[in-house]
Design a protein around this motif. Structure first.
Motif, PDB file in Angstrom:
ATOM      1  N   GLY A  35     -60.977  85.905  -6.743  1.00  0.00           N
ATOM      2  CA  GLY A  35     -61.617  85.802  -8.068  1.00  0.00           C
ATOM      3  C   GLY A  35     -63.121  85.713  -7.952  1.00  0.00           C
ATOM      4  N   ASN A  36     -63.590  85.125  -6.860  1.00  0.00           N
ATOM      5  CA  ASN A  36     -65.024  85.029  -6.630  1.00  0.00           C
ATOM      6  C   ASN A  36     -65.539  86.437  -6.305  1.00  0.00           C
ATOM      7  OD1 ASN A  36     -67.427  83.788  -6.316  1.00  0.00           O
ATOM      8  ND2 ASN A  36     -66.850  82.554  -4.526  1.00  0.00           N
ATOM      9  N   GLY A  37     -66.363  86.987  -7.175  1.00  0.00           N
ATOM     10  CA  GLY A  37     -66.826  88.362  -6.980  1.00  0.00           C
ATOM     11  C   GLY A  37     -66.014  89.365  -7.791  1.00  0.00           C
ATOM     12  N   GLY A  38     -64.941  88.900  -8.457  1.00  0.00           N
ATOM     13  CA  GLY A  38     -64.177  89.772  -9.346  1.00  0.00           C
ATOM     14  C   GLY A  38     -63.177  90.662  -8.629  1.00  0.00           C
ATOM     15  N   SER A  39     -62.655  91.591  -9.390  1.00  0.00           N
ATOM     16  CA  SER A  39     -61.568  92.438  -8.921  1.00  0.00           C
ATOM     17  C   SER A  39     -61.988  93.313  -7.730  1.00  0.00           C
ATOM     18  CB  SER A  39     -61.120  93.309 -10.090  1.00  0.00           C
ATOM     19  OG  SER A  39     -60.234  94.273  -9.654  1.00  0.00           O
ATOM     20  N   ASP A  40     -63.204  93.871  -7.774  1.00  0.00           N
ATOM     21  CA  ASP A  40     -63.631  94.776  -6.696  1.00  0.00           C
ATOM     22  C   ASP A  40     -63.652  94.048  -5.358  1.00  0.00           C
ATOM     23  OD1 ASP A  40     -63.868  96.677  -8.585  1.00  0.00           O
ATOM     24  OD2 ASP A  40     -66.063  96.696  -8.669  1.00  0.00           O
ATOM     25  N   THR A  41     -64.173  92.831  -5.373  1.00  0.00           N
ATOM     26  CA  THR A  41     -64.245  92.065  -4.125  1.00  0.00           C
ATOM     27  C   THR A  41     -62.838  91.745  -3.627  1.00  0.00           C
ATOM     28  OG1 THR A  41     -66.338  91.123  -4.818  1.00  0.00           O
ATOM     29  CG2 THR A  41     -65.191  89.953  -3.062  1.00  0.00           C
ATOM     30  N   PHE A  42     -61.967  91.367  -4.551  1.00  0.00           N
ATOM     31  CA  PHE A  42     -60.576  91.076  -4.157  1.00  0.00           C
ATOM     32  C   PHE A  42     -59.963  92.297  -3.463  1.00  0.00           C
ATOM     33  CE2 PHE A  42     -56.124  91.746  -5.406  1.00  0.00           C
ATOM     34  CZ  PHE A  42     -55.543  90.776  -4.601  1.00  0.00           C
ATOM     35  N   ARG A  43     -60.136  93.468  -4.076  1.00  0.00           N
ATOM     36  CA  ARG A  43     -59.535  94.683  -3.518  1.00  0.00           C
ATOM     37  C   ARG A  43     -60.131  95.008  -2.150  1.00  0.00           C
ATOM     38  NH1 ARG A  43     -55.996  97.356  -5.894  1.00  0.00           N
ATOM     39  NH2 ARG A  43     -55.233  96.295  -7.715  1.00  0.00           N
ATOM     40  N   ALA A  44     -61.439  94.827  -2.031  1.00  0.00           N
ATOM     41  CA  ALA A  44     -62.080  95.135  -0.748  1.00  0.00           C
ATOM     42  C   ALA A  44     -61.624  94.168   0.350  1.00  0.00           C
ATOM     43  CB  ALA A  44     -63.602  95.056  -0.911  1.00  0.00           C
ATOM     44  N   ARG A  45     -61.444  92.905  -0.010  1.00  0.00           N
ATOM     45  CA  ARG A  45     -61.096  91.912   1.020  1.00  0.00           C
ATOM     46  C   ARG A  45     -59.635  91.999   1.446  1.00  0.00           C
ATOM     47  NH1 ARG A  45     -62.686  86.101  -0.956  1.00  0.00           N
ATOM     48  NH2 ARG A  45     -61.845  85.531   1.071  1.00  0.00           N
ATOM     49  N   TYR A  46     -58.762  92.409   0.503  1.00  0.00           N
ATOM     50  CA  TYR A  46     -57.336  92.246   0.802  1.00  0.00           C
ATOM     51  C   TYR A  46     -56.454  93.469   0.576  1.00  0.00           C
ATOM     52  CZ  TYR A  46     -58.724  87.359   0.783  1.00  0.00           C
ATOM     53  OH  TYR A  46     -59.344  86.175   1.057  1.00  0.00           O
ATOM     54  N   VAL A  47     -56.861  94.354  -0.328  1.00  0.00           N
ATOM     55  CA  VAL A  47     -55.965  95.474  -0.660  1.00  0.00           C
ATOM     56  C   VAL A  47     -56.368  96.723   0.119  1.00  0.00           C
ATOM     57  CG1 VAL A  47     -55.023  96.903  -2.518  1.00  0.00           C
ATOM     58  CG2 VAL A  47     -55.605  94.499  -2.974  1.00  0.00           C
ATOM     59  N   ASP A  48     -57.635  97.158  -0.024  1.00  0.00           N
ATOM     60  CA  ASP A  48     -58.070  98.417   0.588  1.00  0.00           C
ATOM     61  C   ASP A  48     -57.947  98.390   2.120  1.00  0.00           C
ATOM     62  OD1 ASP A  48     -58.632  98.961  -2.010  1.00  0.00           O
ATOM     63  OD2 ASP A  48     -60.806  98.726  -1.840  1.00  0.00           O
ATOM     64  N   ASN A  49     -58.101  97.238   2.709  1.00  0.00           N
ATOM     65  CA  ASN A  49     -58.009  97.145   4.175  1.00  0.00           C
ATOM     66  C   ASN A  49     -56.568  96.883   4.651  1.00  0.00           C
ATOM     67  OD1 ASN A  49     -57.595  94.514   3.421  1.00  0.00           O
ATOM     68  ND2 ASN A  49     -59.451  93.686   4.374  1.00  0.00           N
ATOM     69  N   GLY A  50     -55.627  96.871   3.719  1.00  0.00           N
ATOM     70  CA  GLY A  50     -54.211  96.725   4.101  1.00  0.00           C
ATOM     71  C   GLY A  50     -53.818  95.315   4.505  1.00  0.00           C
ATOM     72  N   MET A  51     -54.670  94.333   4.239  1.00  0.00           N
ATOM     73  CA  MET A  51     -54.354  92.984   4.720  1.00  0.00           C
ATOM     74  C   MET A  51     -53.154  92.359   4.009  1.00  0.00           C
ATOM     75  SD  MET A  51     -55.827  92.207   7.366  1.00  0.00           S
ATOM     76  CE  MET A  51     -55.300  90.511   7.528  1.00  0.00           C
ATOM     77  N   ILE A  52     -52.991  92.668   2.727  1.00  0.00           N
ATOM     78  CA  ILE A  52     -51.826  92.063   2.053  1.00  0.00           C
ATOM     79  C   ILE A  52     -50.540  92.582   2.692  1.00  0.00           C
ATOM     80  CG2 ILE A  52     -50.506  91.982  -0.101  1.00  0.00           C
ATOM     81  CD1 ILE A  52     -52.905  91.403  -1.590  1.00  0.00           C
ATOM     82  N   ASP A  53     -50.489  93.891   2.953  1.00  0.00           N
ATOM     83  CA  ASP A  53     -49.288  94.450   3.602  1.00  0.00           C
ATOM     84  C   ASP A  53     -49.073  93.803   4.971  1.00  0.00           C
ATOM     85  OD1 ASP A  53     -48.944  96.072   1.444  1.00  0.00           O
ATOM     86  OD2 ASP A  53     -49.992  97.781   2.327  1.00  0.00           O
ATOM     87  N   PHE A  54     -50.164  93.656   5.701  1.00  0.00           N
ATOM     88  CA  PHE A  54     -50.074  93.041   7.030  1.00  0.00           C
ATOM     89  C   PHE A  54     -49.500  91.620   6.924  1.00  0.00           C
ATOM     90  CE2 PHE A  54     -52.031  90.109  10.064  1.00  0.00           C
ATOM     91  CZ  PHE A  54     -51.654  90.681  11.274  1.00  0.00           C
ATOM     92  N   LEU A  55     -50.025  90.853   5.974  1.00  0.00           N
ATOM     93  CA  LEU A  55     -49.594  89.456   5.856  1.00  0.00           C
ATOM     94  C   LEU A  55     -48.141  89.361   5.368  1.00  0.00           C
ATOM     95  CD1 LEU A  55     -52.884  87.933   4.392  1.00  0.00           C
ATOM     96  CD2 LEU A  55     -51.997  87.676   6.717  1.00  0.00           C
ATOM     97  N   MET A  56     -47.728  90.309   4.539  1.00  0.00           N
ATOM     98  CA  MET A  56     -46.320  90.304   4.105  1.00  0.00           C
ATOM     99  C   MET A  56     -45.403  90.556   5.306  1.00  0.00           C
ATOM    100  SD  MET A  56     -46.810  92.267   0.481  1.00  0.00           S
ATOM    101  CE  MET A  56     -45.106  92.612   0.141  1.00  0.00           C
TER     102      MET A  56
END
Ligand code: SF4
Ligand code: SF4
Length: 460
Positions: free
Chosen positions: A175-196
């Motif tokens: 939430g800090n930095g909004g949606s774009d920051t969230f996506r860059a930190r966790y979605v675009d780099n595949g980290m959520i998939d990795f953590l799942m």
């Protein structure tokens, strides 16, 4: 450790909370020591075996309602190392005492206490059987979002904590930095998939995120529940933010909690005391609370409020001092839920507090260091302290006004060296994006500086 330093930026390292001389001095003079079950202080015995427990609906495990926030560990001066170091003996003692009194949830991050909290927490916890505690840590990839760096940070947490699985793993400060920051930190780099996948493999037992931000980004991240299955979410909840969270541009706590409850997602609570602001309330609020319950500490009202909601799994408190740990243990051993009438009383208390214009700074230090040397939290905290103590001169030409003016100006020079005061802020706004409370820091500094100049003019 050198590799670690390389991978975490200087700003990340300085995302410390509570690494201060005051904290160190305070610990030296704090309450009773020792880990025995019979410890007591002026306020009476600290019960054992009575901690309120909440059940994680996914795992069925019982979690203590009081959770230990490991971001304010006591420190010792270490001039030879150019600053302070964690006082490991004190950390061991606090954790032993907490364990003996039923606390089984410990929450840390790779960036807490200048990057040393995980190691220190791991050392203390290692002295206890692994099945007696739950450890939570975070992917705090604030400045380097690459997949490689993020995975390295994740793996390092296992080493630092000396564990082969992590009970609760969080995406940090979403939430800090909004949606774009969230996506860059966790979605675009595949980290959520990795953590799942890590969760499927059992190395992460519960996957969640901590939240600071707007309603829109919260809704967006929560909507991923259908695919990610968030096991828990960490939110800021206290009796002031329940309806007034939006005043700091973050969404109200009643909305956050309500959305989680609808989806049966357990809530982990942070900032039950709003960075200490709900234990250091203005005098007239202290009187109001004491009239109602003379024996109860001011802080206990806030902890009872946060713990009363049934969807809350645990309430985190960053306890540097033994006396704070003991006070919180008393409040939750067991919890006496607030009544509907007390709920209304606390909401009216919040209304009264909002009439006092404190700035929602919780001294987290995420905005530091300022490249121009401004001591941002010290300035904001001095201002808040003066508001709370009634030393904010508002009307001129009275004896009270002169006394308050002097108290404000003298205190300002004592709390903040001249070169680090608000007048030196150039308004570059580099600090703003780092503030989880969404404070418009340069605007507040400008306002305080203008106020100080006015007070000085009037002394001439
Ligand atoms: S806006 Fe002011 S306080 Fe913030 S980083 Fe720039 S100079 Fe420092
Ligand atoms: S201004 Fe914001 S980032 Fe800085 S210490 Fe206060 S709450 Fe933390």
């Amino acid at each position: 450790m050198d590799a670690k330093k390389k991978d975490i930026s200087r700003r990340d390292f300085l995302k410390i909370v509570g690494i201060s001389t005051a904290a160190t001095a305070g610990l030296a003079g704090c309450g009773p020591k020792g880990t025995g079950a019979s410890a007591h202080d002026a306020q009476g015995d600290v019960p054992t075996g009575k901690m309120t427990l909440r059940t994680n609906p996914k795992t069925g495990e019982n979690v203590s309602l009081l959770g230990y926030g490991c971001m304010r560990w006591p420190t010792l001066p270490a001039p030879e190392k150019g600053g302070n170091v964690i006082d490991q003996d004190a950390v061991n003692e606090l954790i032993d005492y907490a364990m003996a009194h039923g606390v089984n949830y410990y929450d840390t991050s790779p960036v807490y206490v200048q990057g040393w909290s995980e190691r220190s927490t791991g050392i203390a916890l290692k002295r206890h059987p692994r099945d007696k505690f739950f450890v939570a840590t975070k992917l705090s990839n604030f400045s380097n979002y690459t997949r490689e760096n993020s995975i390295a940070m994740y793996r390092r947490s296992f080493e630092e904590l000396q564990v082969d699985y992590i009970d609760y793993y969080l995406l940090h400060s979403v939430g800090n930095g909004g949606s774009d920051t969230f996506r860059a930190r966790y979605v675009d780099n595949g980290m959520i998939d990795f953590l799942m996948k890590e969760r499927e493999a059992g190395r992460i037992r519960n996957l969640g995120f901590s939240y600071h931000g707007s309603k829109e980004t919260f809704d967006e991240v929560l909507a991923m529940h259908e695919t990610v299955h968030w096991d828990f979410v960490q939110i800021q909840l206290n009796y002031l933010d329940w309806r007034y969270g939006a005043s700091s541009k973050n969404v109200n706590a009643d909305y956050l909690y309500g959305e989680l409850e609808k989806r049966h997602i357990p809530a982990v609570i942070m900032e039950p005391l709003l960075g200490g602001r709900l234990s250091k309330v203005p005098e007239h609020i202290v009187t109001r609370l004491k009239q109602r319950a003379p024996e109860a500490s001011v802080a206990s009202w806030a902890f009872r409020f946060a713990g009363t909601f049934p969807g809350v799994l645990t309430v985190l408190s960053g306890m540097t001092y033994m006396e704070h740990l003991q006070d919180n243990l008393r409040t939750y051993s067991p919890l006496v839920p607030i009544t509907d009438e007390e709920f209304d009383f606390l909401q009216q208390t919040a209304d009264l507090m909002k009439q006092y214009p404190t700035i929602p700074c919780n001294d987290c230090q995420y905005c530091m260091p300022c490249p121009y040397g401004i001591d941002i939290p010290a300035i904001l905290l001095h201002y808040n302290k003066c508001v709370n103590e009634g030393n904010l001169p508002t009307t001129s030409a009275t004896a009270d006004y002169r006394q308050a003016r002097r108290a404000f100006l003298v205190g300002y020079d004592r709390s903040v060296p001249r070169l680090r005061q608000a007048s030196h802020c150039i308004g570059c706004r580099q600090c703003v994006e780092h503030c989880p409370q969404s404070i418009d820091i340069p605007a507040e500094l400008h306002r305080i500086d203008h106020y100080v100049e006015q007070l000085k003019q009037e002394t001439l």
